[in-house]
Design a protein around this motif. Sequence first.
Motif, PDB file in Angstrom:
ATOM      1  N   ALA A 178       0.836  -1.196   0.000  1.00 30.94           N
ATOM      2  CA  ALA A 178       0.000   0.000   0.000  1.00 30.94           C
ATOM      3  C   ALA A 178       0.877   1.255   0.000  1.00 30.94           C
ATOM      4  N   GLU A 179       0.227   2.428  -0.097  1.00 28.97           N
ATOM      5  CA  GLU A 179       0.975   3.679  -0.163  1.00 28.97           C
ATOM      6  C   GLU A 179       1.774   3.941   1.108  1.00 28.97           C
ATOM      7  N   ASP A 180       1.223   3.540   2.254  1.00 25.65           N
ATOM      8  CA  ASP A 180       1.895   3.830   3.517  1.00 25.65           C
ATOM      9  C   ASP A 180       2.807   2.695   3.959  1.00 25.65           C
ATOM     10  N   ALA A 181       3.008   1.699   3.103  1.00 32.69           N
ATOM     11  CA  ALA A 181       3.820   0.545   3.474  1.00 32.69           C
ATOM     12  C   ALA A 181       5.304   0.915   3.482  1.00 32.69           C
ATOM     13  N   SER A 182       6.057   0.190   4.287  1.00 34.79           N
ATOM     14  CA  SER A 182       7.500   0.382   4.339  1.00 34.79           C
ATOM     15  C   SER A 182       8.183  -0.975   4.276  1.00 34.79           C
ATOM     16  N   LEU A 183       9.387  -0.982   3.745  1.00 34.05           N
ATOM     17  CA  LEU A 183      10.150  -2.215   3.571  1.00 34.05           C
ATOM     18  C   LEU A 183      11.480  -2.108   4.291  1.00 34.05           C
ATOM     19  N   THR A 184      11.861  -3.183   4.960  1.00 38.33           N
ATOM     20  CA  THR A 184      13.176  -3.260   5.597  1.00 38.33           C
ATOM     21  C   THR A 184      13.825  -4.573   5.191  1.00 38.33           C
TER      22      THR A 184
END
Length: 274
Positions: free
Chosen positions: A149-155
């Motif tokens: 989604a737009e507010d997703a973040s990846l690490t």
Amino acid sequence: MQWDKVKNVLIAILLAVNLFLLGNLGMKLWQERERTAALDASLRTLAQGAGLALDESFRLPEDLVLPELSIDRSRADEEAVAAAILGGEAGRTEQEDGTVTYENDRGTVEWRADGRVQGNFILDGEAPADEDAALRLARSLFADWGLRAEDASLTADGMSVTLTGTVAGLPVYNRSVSLRFGADGEAALGGLWSFGTPYTTVNASGVTCNAADALLEFVSGQPEAGEVLSMEAGYRMQTDSSRRMQLTPTWKITTDSGEYLVDCDKKTIVDREN
């Protein structure tokens, strides 16, 4: 002349009222600052007595009220994600507990009633060569699968990339999906996820998240930590007796040895699996 005198008196009265209100506001701000400082000092003393320290930069968050939210399971979204991962049509098997497994010659994807997903499959193309390549490929795949989604973040952590995202504008601490790349294009997916917009029932009441109470409960629980770094309010996903997914207001307390969750309503430390 008479009007000038009246006008001057009115101006003087208004000025006195404004000065009084300003002074009253200043007194309230000072009292609030003193109350916050006293509470901070008390919490630091209590924590120290339990063998914990509060980091010098630690600031107690403001109390807030969060609604308990529900999320309906979306089998359509689950099936769409599974089809995208497996590259087309797949056989579908559903168990009595609501677990649905999709399988074809490329692998399997399994969705459980509580939102847990796991899969093992073969990807098109070569496996990423390093962490940066794994992050780039995972970003593209999550988007193609309809998970990002737009507010997703990846690490990224080596060959494993974890996707997280907010719900209703707040973090959900146990809602994440990890994609691990193996050799020869093999990949494994696992985690907890949800689809759709959360909602609250008409008779549902908000839960008060009191930061001081949560911190004291955490301290009294004798966690294996030496220093508390920060606190943040959000949610955690769990299922009720009717298998409906719920978002429960929860504090996350970050320490030098890891992260802990404290239920806002019950004021108890909860296991990360719950």
